[in-house]
Write a protein that holds these residues in place. Sequence first.
Motif, PDB file in Angstrom:
ATOM      1  N   PHE A 266       8.505  13.402  -2.048  1.00  0.00           N
ATOM      2  CA  PHE A 266       9.476  13.232  -1.121  1.00  0.00           C
ATOM      3  C   PHE A 266      10.806  13.159  -1.372  1.00  0.00           C
ATOM      4  CE2 PHE A 266       6.311  12.331   1.886  1.00  0.00           C
ATOM      5  CZ  PHE A 266       6.722  11.959   3.296  1.00  0.00           C
TER       6      PHE A 266
ATOM      7  N   LEU B 256      13.465  14.609   1.355  1.00  0.00           N
ATOM      8  CA  LEU B 256      14.200  13.668   2.151  1.00  0.00           C
ATOM      9  C   LEU B 256      15.785  14.020   1.981  1.00  0.00           C
ATOM     10  CD1 LEU B 256      11.991  10.541   2.220  1.00  0.00           C
ATOM     11  CD2 LEU B 256      12.421  12.073   3.926  1.00  0.00           C
TER      12      LEU B 256
ATOM     13  N   ILE C 101       1.403  15.395   1.849  1.00  0.00           N
ATOM     14  CA  ILE C 101       2.635  14.860   2.386  1.00  0.00           C
ATOM     15  C   ILE C 101       2.318  13.848   3.442  1.00  0.00           C
ATOM     16  CG2 ILE C 101       4.582  15.216   4.113  1.00  0.00           C
ATOM     17  CD1 ILE C 101       4.858  16.454   1.322  1.00  0.00           C
TER      18      ILE C 101
ATOM     19  N   ALA D 167       3.403   9.939   2.494  1.00  0.00           N
ATOM     20  CA  ALA D 167       4.117   9.234   3.570  1.00  0.00           C
ATOM     21  C   ALA D 167       3.893   7.906   3.925  1.00  0.00           C
ATOM     22  CB  ALA D 167       4.470  10.204   4.965  1.00  0.00           C
ATOM     23  N   GLN D 168       2.469   7.627   3.941  1.00  0.00           N
ATOM     24  CA  GLN D 168       2.070   6.369   4.101  1.00  0.00           C
ATOM     25  C   GLN D 168       1.951   5.448   3.018  1.00  0.00           C
ATOM     26  OE1 GLN D 168      -1.666   6.541   6.955  1.00  0.00           O
ATOM     27  NE2 GLN D 168      -1.613   8.537   5.950  1.00  0.00           N
TER      28      GLN D 168
ATOM     29  N   LEU E 222       9.899   8.684   8.055  1.00  0.00           N
ATOM     30  CA  LEU E 222       9.118   9.299   7.019  1.00  0.00           C
ATOM     31  C   LEU E 222       8.149  10.568   7.824  1.00  0.00           C
ATOM     32  CD1 LEU E 222       7.760   6.437   5.041  1.00  0.00           C
ATOM     33  CD2 LEU E 222       9.068   8.275   4.158  1.00  0.00           C
ATOM     34  N   PHE E 223       7.700  10.098   8.964  1.00  0.00           N
ATOM     35  CA  PHE E 223       7.072  11.327   9.804  1.00  0.00           C
ATOM     36  C   PHE E 223       7.780  12.316  10.256  1.00  0.00           C
ATOM     37  CE2 PHE E 223       3.571   7.814  11.332  1.00  0.00           C
ATOM     38  CZ  PHE E 223       3.387   7.527  10.053  1.00  0.00           C
TER      39      PHE E 223
ATOM     40  N   VAL F 217       9.579  14.095   8.604  1.00  0.00           N
ATOM     41  CA  VAL F 217       9.458  15.439   7.521  1.00  0.00           C
ATOM     42  C   VAL F 217       8.519  16.457   7.941  1.00  0.00           C
ATOM     43  CG1 VAL F 217       9.039  15.692   5.179  1.00  0.00           C
ATOM     44  CG2 VAL F 217      10.238  13.752   5.840  1.00  0.00           C
TER      45      VAL F 217
END
Length: 342
Positions: free
Chosen positions: A141, A145, A263, A267-268, A294-295, A297
């Motif tokens: 990430f 990000l 991805i 993210a989780q 996060l989601f 993305v």
Amino acid sequence: MNKFTKWLAVSSIISIVTIIGVFVYTIDPKTMESLHNIRPLYLVAAAGIHLLGFAMWGIRTKVMAGALGYHLEIKKAFEIVISSSFLAAMTPSSVGGEPLRIHLLQSDRMPVGSATAVVLGERVLDAIIILTAAPFALSLFGEVLGDGKLDSLLMFGQLFLFFILAILLYAIWKPHYTRRFLQWIINKCSRLFGDDKKHIFCNISEKVDTELEEFHYSIFFFLKEGRLGLITGIFCTFAFWFIEFSMLPVLLMGLNQYPSAIIVYAAQVLLMIVIIIPTTPGSSGVAEIGATTLFSVFVPTYMLGIIVVAWRALTFYLNLLVGGFVSFKILKDTVEVDELLK
């Protein structure tokens, strides 16, 4: 029940207000169009996967209790983990679930020390897996990000997990110092409340010594004679998180979104680190904002509100609904729940 009601109200209100904020921020004409194209069967499947995760968690509890020589019926194991999700959803870092699981294991004729070893052993295994996966998720990430503030928050969460894990491991490795520290706390409390209460603290001191001895015996039994149970517990922990993290990709398919599975899993992992930071009851507000960030993305802005609501409905409100039903079913006196929240 006043404290119970207060925690439930606070966690729910914070979550609802945050979700409304996310919706207001992300909604546009495409959002309403997307709602018409939702595929309900995928949403039902996602809920089923989440409940399957509880089943795997129950199997892990049964296996680890069995490694210590205690037979735990699979039905009882399921009830214990599902009911603990109810209190976990209302306490920071989900810490409310642990005391309830220990209490319910103890009520099934398991010594408190052994029950504590099982519950903390599960927590340590969870932390190890999340911490192991976190650097890979951060690396994945990092370039996408490009948000220094979020990176700092995630690093803080990871450091917090390392700190808690280090304390647990030290307490296991050096039981003598753990016992001395707890006895020091009890002695300080005894002096604070005066001589007329001294006998109470003496009883507490003896009880703490007995249960610490049982706890450390159980932990080292895991590492020696109970290694097979521990290895099986590790496998169950991997399976639990794989199942739990598989819920979101299925949920996304139900909303006609098809991002990279890697991805979504990454993210989780990062979201779990954010949620574990002790802030609000049930991490309400923090979970929704973290998920939105996060989601975003891999989910279009106009779909973010729907995704976050659906994800939170399964991971928070479903836990409250199912966990609450099971909790009040197996606990004859609901005052016991209130006591565990104090």
